[in-house]
Structure formats: structure tokens, C-alpha cells
Design an enzyme around this catalytic site. Structure first.
Site, mmCIF file in Angstrom:
data_model
loop_
_atom_site.group_PDB
_atom_site.id
_atom_site.type_symbol
_atom_site.label_atom_id
_atom_site.label_comp_id
_atom_site.label_asym_id
_atom_site.label_seq_id
_atom_site.Cartn_x
_atom_site.Cartn_y
_atom_site.Cartn_z
ATOM 1 N N LYS A 116 0.727 -1.412 0.124
ATOM 2 C CA LYS A 116 0.078 0.250 0.079
ATOM 3 C C LYS A 116 0.712 1.367 -0.018
ATOM 4 C CE LYS A 116 -4.388 -1.659 1.575
ATOM 5 N NZ LYS A 116 -5.429 -1.545 2.600
ATOM 6 N N GLU A 200 -2.282 7.335 7.749
ATOM 7 C CA GLU A 200 -3.298 7.810 7.051
ATOM 8 C C GLU A 200 -4.138 8.973 7.833
ATOM 9 O OE1 GLU A 200 -5.865 5.819 4.593
ATOM 10 O OE2 GLU A 200 -4.276 4.965 3.245
ATOM 11 N N HIS A 235 -15.298 -2.528 8.393
ATOM 12 C CA HIS A 235 -14.661 -1.944 7.101
ATOM 13 C C HIS A 235 -14.741 -3.114 6.280
ATOM 14 C CE1 HIS A 235 -12.896 1.291 9.622
ATOM 15 N NE2 HIS A 235 -12.105 0.169 10.156
ATOM 16 N N ARG A 292 -7.744 -7.433 -9.259
ATOM 17 C CA ARG A 292 -8.563 -8.918 -9.641
ATOM 18 C C ARG A 292 -10.060 -8.492 -9.917
ATOM 19 N NH1 ARG A 292 -11.189 -8.258 -5.000
ATOM 20 N NH2 ARG A 292 -10.288 -7.526 -3.055
HETATM 21 P P1 ADP Z 1 -8.441 -3.331 3.362
HETATM 22 O O1 ADP Z 1 -7.378 -3.328 2.256
HETATM 23 O O2 ADP Z 1 -7.892 -3.854 4.422
HETATM 24 O O3 ADP Z 1 -9.778 -3.581 3.129
HETATM 25 P P2 ADP Z 1 -8.851 -0.286 2.825
HETATM 26 O O4 ADP Z 1 -7.771 0.520 2.784
HETATM 27 O O5 ADP Z 1 -9.230 -0.982 1.281
HETATM 28 O O6 ADP Z 1 -8.457 -1.264 3.652
HETATM 29 O O7 ADP Z 1 -10.062 0.303 3.761
HETATM 30 C C1 ADP Z 1 -11.138 -0.440 3.846
HETATM 31 C C2 ADP Z 1 -12.168 0.511 4.543
HETATM 32 O O8 ADP Z 1 -11.610 0.964 5.604
HETATM 33 C C3 ADP Z 1 -12.518 1.663 3.789
HETATM 34 O O9 ADP Z 1 -13.582 1.281 3.060
HETATM 35 C C4 ADP Z 1 -13.015 2.534 4.879
HETATM 36 O O10 ADP Z 1 -14.449 2.246 5.246
HETATM 37 C C5 ADP Z 1 -12.027 2.378 5.858
HETATM 38 N N1 ADP Z 1 -10.887 3.155 5.667
HETATM 39 C C6 ADP Z 1 -9.610 2.943 5.125
HETATM 40 N N2 ADP Z 1 -8.904 4.090 5.105
HETATM 41 C C7 ADP Z 1 -9.574 5.150 5.779
HETATM 42 C C8 ADP Z 1 -9.153 6.556 6.192
HETATM 43 N N3 ADP Z 1 -8.240 7.177 5.958
HETATM 44 N N4 ADP Z 1 -10.123 7.341 6.751
HETATM 45 C C9 ADP Z 1 -11.419 6.647 7.002
HETATM 46 N N5 ADP Z 1 -11.869 5.443 6.683
HETATM 47 C C10 ADP Z 1 -11.003 4.601 6.219
#
Ligand code: ADP
Length: 496
Positions: A116, A200, A235, A292
Site C-alpha cells: 500500500k 493516513e 470495514h 483482480r
Molecule cells: P483493506 O485493504 O484492509 O480492506 P482499505 O484501505 O481498502 O483496507 O479500507 C477499507 C475500509 O476502511 C474503507 O472502505 C473505509 O471504510 C475504511 N478506511 C480506510 N482508510 C480510511 C481513512 N483514511 N479514513 C477513514 N476510513 C478509512
């Protein structure tokens, strides 16, 4: 020319891919573990081969075994589905080196987007907006504290190798930082074998909106519009829809342009998804790229008329995209509900058992992508996703009404499911007016647990029991009707 495909997956996505193969005149080959001996995907495929014990690490994640079987049975290509080995660089590289065709992107693109922090760096270099934060892992507690101060609390600690919401910790202020950092590192090493964690900015109440992209090996790129996946628990997505009611034409244009830029930045081909968070002021930020096919791809298929799996196979076969960007239009509205075997009252704990009754919904505007049928066994070994129910309508309101009907018709006995909870979501004003964000479940759903839902939903139970006894009369199976569990107690229509 691809004539035979080994599907290195199970459940509903294996079934989905088998269907695309059948329509294309391609031989489909299933693989299965001990626990999946009698699974639907095994029975539906043209050929099926046992690849190991029930734990995924001894079967669906066994790279050597999967490649050896593919070669032995003379498959031309491997489709990885989603999850398991689909985004595993070593696997994809091994497939490429073996001379087999991988139905997905190159191992190089997967490597570039897999970590990431490096993906964030790449996006910044290509002017795709990222969530403010670091583009390298945090090296020490003090360095982390300094970064968090710079970004401004609240912040989110995330695993560099992350996925599935694991290793993610929200930090409200500096006094919480140390313990959150340690716990994120512990979770990251356990889940991904690397303790790398980065920071982040925590975006308040955003929407999760993602763009489906597709590209061939001849340099043609296209997007298939967006999906709104903001209804999530822990999430993880539960309900997805396309298009998003939150986007206007201008934002849609900027978002889809950024998605294409992201795909070009890593030399991408095949189907992929760029995930964004979009805040209340319509600022958008790159989250990650899924290299994917996505679980929620059917909603995009319904509003565009494009079969994404067939398109993936076509691209792997070195052919050009079957359409041009300017031929695509959004038609109607589609919604997907993920039906899980889980106990919603008990922190969504997976529910296991034999499926004793499976009565699928049907009728106009309903698509059922399922990996189960009566007498399937839901084990502890795999993801508890049973079925994806997808509805389509001329308008969002029509798609919602059809989904509510379908959820009402859907009867599963033998495991607990979230069906009644999904129906409840579709009736909430925040869902109906589109004002929901990623905190929908925390805001509206969890406060109602656990006591609000006490009291049996006798009607559902009785109905399931009577269908089951009718079934039993016409078969010699012995099942005690008392042992069936429906989503009694939970989320019944009476509680709105
Ligand atoms: P993973 O790959 O573990 O699924 P992601 O980066 O795709 O993680 O994030 C999954 C979810 O987590 C997002 O859809 C959102 O709901 C929450 N999320 C991720 N990053 C943030 C952020 N910087 N601020 C608020 N919510 C976040």
C-alpha cells in the site's frame, strides 16, 4: 486460444466463472479440498480435482499443487477468482513462468500495487490524489508520533501489506498512539507476515466509492463507472450499488479519469478496481487498487451489460476489449446484498452447519450468485459468504423494492444468516435518501444490539419448518426439523 480453464477458487465465484466458461464453449475445471468434496462448484464444473486438506493453506493456497494439476490436466489458463491466490505475486509469477495463461494482470502490476505504501507513492507521482499521510512504513514510535502530529488527529494506522481491514487502528490523540501502534504491528505480522505499518489521515464520514476499470494488452483502457460500497461492517462491504447517488457528472468524470491514470501508472491489463474515499465536500482520495475481479462486480455488469468474466478471458487470450468507452452508458440501477452465514447479534461471528433448506428468490430483476444448494456444508475453513443477491431496476427505488422482495423470499435453514438485517438496512431513511456513509452500521445498526431483537420471529421459523418437512416427505433423509435455525430472534419485520 483458451479452451480449458482451471478455476483456483471455490464457492460462488467459482460457480460464476464456470457459467462464463460454459457460455463461451470453454471446459471448466474445479479444484476442491476435503471440506468441499460435495460442493456446488465441484458438481457444476466439467471436471474436478482434489487438491488437499480442508485448511486453505493446504489446498486453495498451495501454489505448487495448483500449477501441477493445471499442467497435468492440460489446462490452458488459470482463473484465480478473488481472495486466495488472486493477488499473490509469487503465484502469478509462477503461473507466468510455467507457460500457463493467468486470467488477470501481470505479476509486475500486482507487485506495484500490492504494497500500500509503494502504491500510494506511485499514485502521488501520477497526480492521483491520495489520503494525506506517509508513503513509507513508520520506523519508530517517535517518528510515528511526529507524522501524526503533522497530519493532525484523528489518524488511521494501516498495515502496508493490508487487506480485509486487518491491522487497521484509529487513533484519536497522541496518548493512544503507542498502544495502537503496537497492536497494529502485532495484527499486521500475524495476518501478513510483515509488521510494516503506515499512517493516513482519518477521513470523517466519507463514502467508499470505487471505479471498475478494464484494459487489454493492446493499450486500450476503459472504465465501467463507479460502485458505492459504503454500507460496511468492520470495514468490510455488505451492500454495494451502482451507480452512486452521490456523484454528479463532473465528479464522476474526475474520478474515472483518475482511475484510468492509476491503471496506466502500473501498466495494467485485465479487470481491476480503484477504491476511493470521497468526503462530504466531494474531495476524493485513492485508497488502494484491487488487481483482480471484485466480489461486487455483478452490479457493474447489470448497469453496463458487459460480462466482466468473459471480458477477462478475452483479454487473457490477447484479444481486444469487445467495446469502446464511448459505447458504454449507465442503464438503470443495481444493488448487491452479501448474504453471510453469521450471527449479527454476536459481533457477526461466522455460523457453521449443514444447509437444510435453500429456497432462492427469483423473478424480474433478480440475480442470484450462490455457492450453495440444499445439503451444502458451511465449514469453519472459509469465508462465510453464501450468496450475492443482486437486484436491477429502471430506478434506484425499483431496485430497492425488488431487493426487499427477494430478501423476503430467500429462505435458508441450517445456519444463521444476515438476511433479515439486510432487509432492515434497506428500509432505513439514511439508506433510502442516500445520505449514508461508511459508518452506517456503527451509527444505526449496532446501537440496536443486542436486546432490541429479542423475541422469536415465529412466522419465519414455522414457514421454514413446513417447507423442510414437505421436502423430507419426498426424500429418505432424516433431519430433525427442530434443529433448523432461521434468523429467528433477529431483525424481524416487526422491528423497524
Ligand atoms: P483493506 O485493504 O484492509 O480492506 P482499505 O484501505 O481498502 O483496507 O479500507 C477499507 C475500509 O476502511 C474503507 O472502505 C473505509 O471504510 C475504511 N478506511 C480506510 N482508510 C480510511 C481513512 N483514511 N479514513 C477513514 N476510513 C478509512
Amino acid at each position: 486460444m483458451i479452451k480449458k480453464i482451471l478455476i483456483a477458487n471455490r464457492g460462488e465465484i467459482a460457480v460464476r466463472i464456470i457459467k462464463a466458461c460454459r457460455e463461451s464453449g470453454i471446459i471448466s475445471v474445479a479444484v476442491y479440498s476435503d471440506a468441499d468434496r460435495n460442493s456446488l462448484h465441484v458438481r457444476l464444473a466439467d471436471e474436478a480435482y482434489h487438491i488437499g486438506n480442508s485448511p486453505a493453506s493446504e489446498s486453495y493456497l498451495n501454489i505448487e499443487k495448483i500449477i501441477n494439476v493445471s499442467k497435468e490436466i492440460k489446462a490452458d489458463a488459470i482463473h484465480p477468482g478473488y481472495g486466495f491466490l488472486s493477488e499473490n505475486y509469487n503465484f502469478i509469477k509462477a503461473v507466468e513462468d510455467s507457460g500457463l495463461v493467468f486470467i488477470g494482470p501481470s505479476s509486475n502490476s500486482v507487485r506495484m500495487m500490492g504494497d500500500k505504501t509503494s502504491a500510494r507513492k506511485l499514485m502521488r507521482e501520477h497526480n492521483v490524489p491520495i489520503v494525506p499521510g506517509t508513503t513509507t512504513p513508520i520506523t519508530s514510535l517517535n517518528a510515528g508520533l511526529a507524522e501524526a502530529e503533522k497530519i493532525g488527529y484523528p489518524v488511521l494506522l494501516k498495515a502496508s501489506a493490508g487487506g480485509g481491514g486487518k491491522g487497521m487502528k484509529k487513533v484519536l490523540n497522541s496518548s493512544e498512539f503507542d498502544s495502537a501502534f503496537q497492536s497494529a504491528q502485532r495484527e499486521a505480522i500475524k495476518a501478513f507476515g510483515s509488521s510494516d505499518v503506515y499512517i493516513e489521515k482519518y477521513i470523517e464520514n466519507p463514502k467508499h466509492i470505487e471505479v471498475q476499470i478494464i484494459a487489454d494488452k493492446h493499450g486500450n483502457y476503459a472504465h465501467l463507472f463507479e460502485r458505492d460500497c459504503s454500507v460496511q461492517r468492520r470495514h468490510q462491504k455488505v451492500i454495494e450499488e451502482a451507480p452512486s447517488t452521490f456523484l454528479d457528472d463532473n465528479l464522476r468524470k474526475r474520478l474515472t479519469n483518475s482511475a484510468i491514470d492509476a491503471a496506466k501508472a502500473c501498466g495494467y491489463y485485465n479487470a481491476g478496481t480503484i477504491e476511493f474515499l470521497v468526503d462530504k465536500n466531494k474531495n476524493y482520495y485513492f485508497l488502494e487498487m484491487n488487481t483482480r475481479l471484485q466480489v461486487e462486480h455483478p452490479v457493474t455488469e447489470l448497469i453496463t451489460g458487459i460480462d466482466l468474466v468473459k471480458e477477462q478471458i478475452r483479454i487473457a487470450d490477447n484479444r481486444k476489449l469487445s467495446f469502446k468507452q464511448n459505447e458504454l452508458k449507465i442503464h438503470g440501477h443495481a444493488i448487491e446484498c452479501r448474504v453471510y452465514a453469521e450471527d449479527v447479534d454476536n459481533n457477526f461471528a461466522p455460523s457453521t452447519g449443514h444447509i437444510k433448506l435453500h429456497r432462492r428468490p427469483d423473478g424480474i430483476g433478480i440475480r442470484v450468485d450462490t455457492g450453495i444448494d440444499p445439503f451444502s456444508n458451511i465449514s469453519v475453513f472459509y469465508d462465510p459468504l453464501l450468496t450475492k443477491l443482486i437486484s436491477f431496476g429502471k430506478t434506484r427505488a425499483e431496485a430497492i423494492e425488488r431487493m426487499k422482495r427477494a430478501l423476503g423470499e430467500y429462505k435458508i435453514a441450517g445456519v444463521l444468516t444476515n438476511i433479515a438485517a439486510l432487509r432492515w438496512v434497506l428500509k432505513q431513511s439514511a439508506f433510502l435518501d442516500g445520505s449514508f456513509d461508511i459508518n452506517f452500521v456503527e451509527k444505526y445498526w449496532l446501537p440496536l444490539l443486542p436486546n432490541k431483537w429479542k423475541g422469536e420471529d415465529a412466522q419465519e421459523y414455522e414457514e421454514a419448518a413446513s417447507v423442510l418437512s414437505a421436502l423430507l416427505k419426498s426424500s429418505s433423509m432424516e433431519i430433525n426439523p427442530d434443529s433448523i435455525k432461521t434468523e429467528k430472534n433477529k431483525w424481524s419485520n416487526n422491528h423497524e
